[in-house]
Design a protein around this motif. Structure first.
Motif, PDB file in Angstrom:
ATOM      1  N   ALA A 165       0.879  -1.358  -0.043  1.00 38.74           N
ATOM      2  CA  ALA A 165      -0.023   0.047  -0.050  1.00 38.74           C
ATOM      3  C   ALA A 165       0.935   1.223   0.056  1.00 38.74           C
ATOM      4  CB  ALA A 165      -1.079  -0.010   1.304  1.00 38.74           C
ATOM      5  N   PHE A 166       1.991   1.143   0.718  1.00 40.02           N
ATOM      6  CA  PHE A 166       3.035   2.386   0.722  1.00 40.02           C
ATOM      7  C   PHE A 166       3.398   2.500  -0.747  1.00 40.02           C
ATOM      8  CE2 PHE A 166       3.589   2.657   5.520  1.00 40.02           C
ATOM      9  CZ  PHE A 166       3.470   4.010   5.467  1.00 40.02           C
ATOM     10  N   GLU A 167       3.912   1.335  -1.250  1.00 41.01           N
ATOM     11  CA  GLU A 167       4.410   1.532  -2.634  1.00 41.01           C
ATOM     12  C   GLU A 167       3.243   2.145  -3.786  1.00 41.01           C
ATOM     13  OE1 GLU A 167       7.721  -2.068  -2.118  1.00 41.01           O
ATOM     14  OE2 GLU A 167       5.766  -2.563  -3.228  1.00 41.01           O
ATOM     15  N   LYS A 168       2.352   1.573  -3.631  1.00 40.35           N
ATOM     16  CA  LYS A 168       1.217   2.188  -4.388  1.00 40.35           C
ATOM     17  C   LYS A 168       1.178   3.778  -4.388  1.00 40.35           C
ATOM     18  CE  LYS A 168      -2.727  -1.089  -4.903  1.00 40.35           C
ATOM     19  NZ  LYS A 168      -4.059  -1.262  -4.262  1.00 40.35           N
ATOM     20  N   ARG A 169       1.254   4.318  -3.216  1.00 36.53           N
ATOM     21  CA  ARG A 169       1.523   5.754  -3.053  1.00 36.53           C
ATOM     22  C   ARG A 169       2.701   6.331  -3.371  1.00 36.53           C
ATOM     23  NH1 ARG A 169      -2.775   8.216   0.179  1.00 36.53           N
ATOM     24  NH2 ARG A 169      -4.479   6.678   0.678  1.00 36.53           N
ATOM     25  N   LEU A 186      -1.220   7.073   8.421  1.00 35.41           N
ATOM     26  CA  LEU A 186      -0.092   7.502   8.601  1.00 35.41           C
ATOM     27  C   LEU A 186       0.396   8.735   7.754  1.00 35.41           C
ATOM     28  CD1 LEU A 186       1.787   4.168   9.156  1.00 35.41           C
ATOM     29  CD2 LEU A 186       1.215   5.731  10.847  1.00 35.41           C
ATOM     30  N   LEU A 187       0.035   8.753   6.463  1.00 32.66           N
ATOM     31  CA  LEU A 187       0.471   9.870   5.574  1.00 32.66           C
ATOM     32  C   LEU A 187      -0.290  11.086   6.042  1.00 32.66           C
ATOM     33  CD1 LEU A 187       0.245   8.157   1.954  1.00 32.66           C
ATOM     34  CD2 LEU A 187       2.306   8.932   3.392  1.00 32.66           C
ATOM     35  N   GLU A 188      -1.414  10.933   6.375  1.00 34.17           N
ATOM     36  CA  GLU A 188      -2.404  12.186   7.168  1.00 34.17           C
ATOM     37  C   GLU A 188      -1.758  12.751   8.177  1.00 34.17           C
ATOM     38  OE1 GLU A 188      -6.643  10.865   5.256  1.00 34.17           O
ATOM     39  OE2 GLU A 188      -6.272  10.868   7.450  1.00 34.17           O
ATOM     40  N   LEU A 189      -1.292  11.987   9.085  1.00 34.17           N
ATOM     41  CA  LEU A 189      -0.773  12.290  10.470  1.00 34.17           C
ATOM     42  C   LEU A 189       0.619  13.026  10.201  1.00 34.17           C
ATOM     43  CD1 LEU A 189      -1.284   9.035  12.664  1.00 34.17           C
ATOM     44  CD2 LEU A 189      -2.117  11.655  13.128  1.00 34.17           C
ATOM     45  N   TYR A 190       1.412  12.621   9.006  1.00 31.42           N
ATOM     46  CA  TYR A 190       2.622  12.926   8.744  1.00 31.42           C
ATOM     47  C   TYR A 190       2.787  14.334   7.976  1.00 31.42           C
ATOM     48  CZ  TYR A 190       7.154  13.461   6.267  1.00 31.42           C
ATOM     49  OH  TYR A 190       8.374  13.951   5.811  1.00 31.42           O
ATOM     50  N   GLU A 191       1.639  14.457   7.412  1.00 32.17           N
ATOM     51  CA  GLU A 191       1.369  15.707   6.629  1.00 32.17           C
ATOM     52  C   GLU A 191       1.093  16.891   8.000  1.00 32.17           C
ATOM     53  OE1 GLU A 191       1.612  16.578   3.367  1.00 32.17           O
ATOM     54  OE2 GLU A 191       2.270  14.427   2.869  1.00 32.17           O
ATOM     55  N   LYS A 192       0.068  16.498   8.754  1.00 31.89           N
ATOM     56  CA  LYS A 192      -0.212  17.432   9.766  1.00 31.89           C
ATOM     57  C   LYS A 192       0.962  17.504  10.850  1.00 31.89           C
ATOM     58  CE  LYS A 192      -4.485  15.239  10.550  1.00 31.89           C
ATOM     59  NZ  LYS A 192      -5.665  14.814  11.160  1.00 31.89           N
ATOM     60  N   GLY A 193       1.972  17.017  10.740  1.00 31.33           N
ATOM     61  CA  GLY A 193       3.042  17.075  11.569  1.00 31.33           C
ATOM     62  C   GLY A 193       3.025  16.341  12.815  1.00 31.33           C
TER      63      GLY A 193
END
Ligand code: UD1
Ligand code: UDP
Length: 373
Positions: free
Chosen positions: A22-26, A360-367
């Motif tokens: 799923a990470f690779e797909k993104r 995880l990507l959303e949390l990362y974007e939001k810091g």
């Protein structure tokens, strides 16, 4: 974003593969760290090959040992890699010593941990896995609980922040691989087995194999099975059977085919086509209900109580009479069989991997992907 995966055993490879995909797909290439807790070809590399995880970045070759040796050596080696690579998050899955080592090494470097399959509890603190789960959950920043029940276990221990119910990635793994297994695997022909005419067995848990008394009880159950059975033997169990002088007895059982541990495609095919599954494995209990095969669990407790509540799993422990009672009931009582085989899968829709990555990507974007004080 730079995620690191720390894993080292057969079930971790199987259950993390969908998240890695799923990470690779993104378009995110994760760092893959294999501790080497499992190292035999048929316990590790075969899964990396079948699930196309051929780009392991670090093989740490931790190997076997006592609980503290294995965990300690893994921690030291994982820490070195994390210090060098500085990932944004460390993902671990389940309850092995690899998980505990990865979690402790990571959190102390202030790298947040995301625990996949968080919140499972057997409430049996004599199991090494229970200690690993509890400690990993309490060290984690993001907790991916497979079910509401797992979330409740976390709440009961005061963990309320960062918990997401996403389903279990084992459903993803089964859905992604069972059609391939059906097409590619020739295991039934190879072993001379007919669909729905055999019992599939796995057993490797320390509490069942490390004492001669318990292992002998397992052998007595195997000797009493009324139909053909197949048992791909985990190396731990094979070693113990030999050490306790029980190996020859197992080999003599007429109805029983004993093999090396099998690759995922062969195992899935065997499981899908089994009449009954008997196991002490966590992952196999989950897969049975997903594949609609009645499961008799060779344990006295389970951290997968959802399978029992749903009606697809019965705990028989190592009690021969109880185990045989249910084997015979499943073979002779069609309605009983049908009821167990139609129990509803409690582990979600097979999109857990995608959900985990999105969160995880959303949390990362939001810091917000950081170890909070
Ligand atoms: C570990 C996990 C268990 C998980 C299982 C998955 C812990 C505490 N336990 O148990 O939760 O269900 O993996 O299969 O982390 N061995 C080999 N070759 C191998 C691996 C192991 O021969 O490739 C033998 C060694 O003798 C070793 C023994 O098996 O001492 C046990 O291996 P270990 O990884 O310590 O525990 P598992 O029983 O595999
Ligand atoms: N499995 C496999 N080959 C085998 C036995 C098991 O591929 O010979 C798979 C099984 O389908 C499940 C996982 O391994 O996905 C379960 O691993 P194991 O029982 O070793 O660990 P547990 O789930 O108990 O931690």
């Amino acid at each position: 974003m730079k995620p690191a995966f720390v894993f080292g055993t057969r079930p971790e490879i199987i259950k993390l593969a969908p998240v890695i995909r799923a990470f690779e797909k993104r378009g995110v290439k994760p760092l893959l760290i294999h501790t080497g807790q499992h190292y035999d070809y048929e316990m590790s590399r075969i899964f990396l090959e079948e699930l196309e995880l051929d780009s392991i970045d670090y093989h740490l070759e931790v190997g076997s040992g006592t609980q503290a040796e294995q965990t300690g050596i893994a921690m030291i080696k994982i820490e070195k890699v994390l210090m060098k690579e500085k990932p944004d998050v460390t993902l671990v899955q389940g309850d092995t010593n690899t998980v505990l080592a990865g979690a402790l090494a990571s959190v102390k470097l202030k790298i947040p941990i995301a625990h996949v399959e968080a919140g499972l509890r057997s409430f049996d603190r004599t199991m090494p896995e229970e200690i690993n789960r509890i400690l990993a959950d309490h060290a984690s920043e993001v907790l991916f609980a497979p079910t509401e029940e797992a979330k409740k276990n976390l709440e009961n221990e005061g963990i309320r922040e960062g918990v997401y119910v996403v389903g279990n990635t084992i459903v993803d793994a089964v859905l992604q691989n069972s059609e391939i297994a059906e097409r590619k695997s020739r295991i039934l022909e190879k072993l001379g087995l007919k669909p729905k005419e055999y019992i599939l067995i796995t057993a490797h848990r320390a509490e069942n194999t490390d004492s001669k008394k318990n292992l002998e009880k397992l052998v007595e159950i195997l000797e009493a099975l009324p139909i053909k059975a197949i048992y791909p033997i985990h190396p731990r169990t094979r070693n113990r059977l030999k050490a306790f002088g029980l190996w020859e007895r197992v080999k003599k059982i007429e109805n029983l085919i004993v093999t090396q541990p099998l690759g995922y495609l062969d195992f899935l095919k065997l499981q899908k086509n089994a009449k009954i599954v008997m196991t002490d494995s966590g992952g196999v209990q989950e897969e049975s209900i997903i594949l609609n095969v009645p499961c008799l669990t060779l344990r006295y407790n389970t951290e997968r109580p959802e399978t029992v509540k749903a009606g697809g799993n019965i705990l028989v422990g190592l009690e021969k009479d109880r185990a045989l009672h249910y084997v015979n009931k499943l073979l002779n009582d069609k309605d009983f069989y049908k009821k167990m085989a139609s129990a509803e899968n409690p582990f979600g829709d097979g999109k857990a991997g995608e959900r985990i990555v999105k969160i995880l990507l959303e949390l990362y974007e939001k810091g917000e992907l950081r170890v909070k004080s």
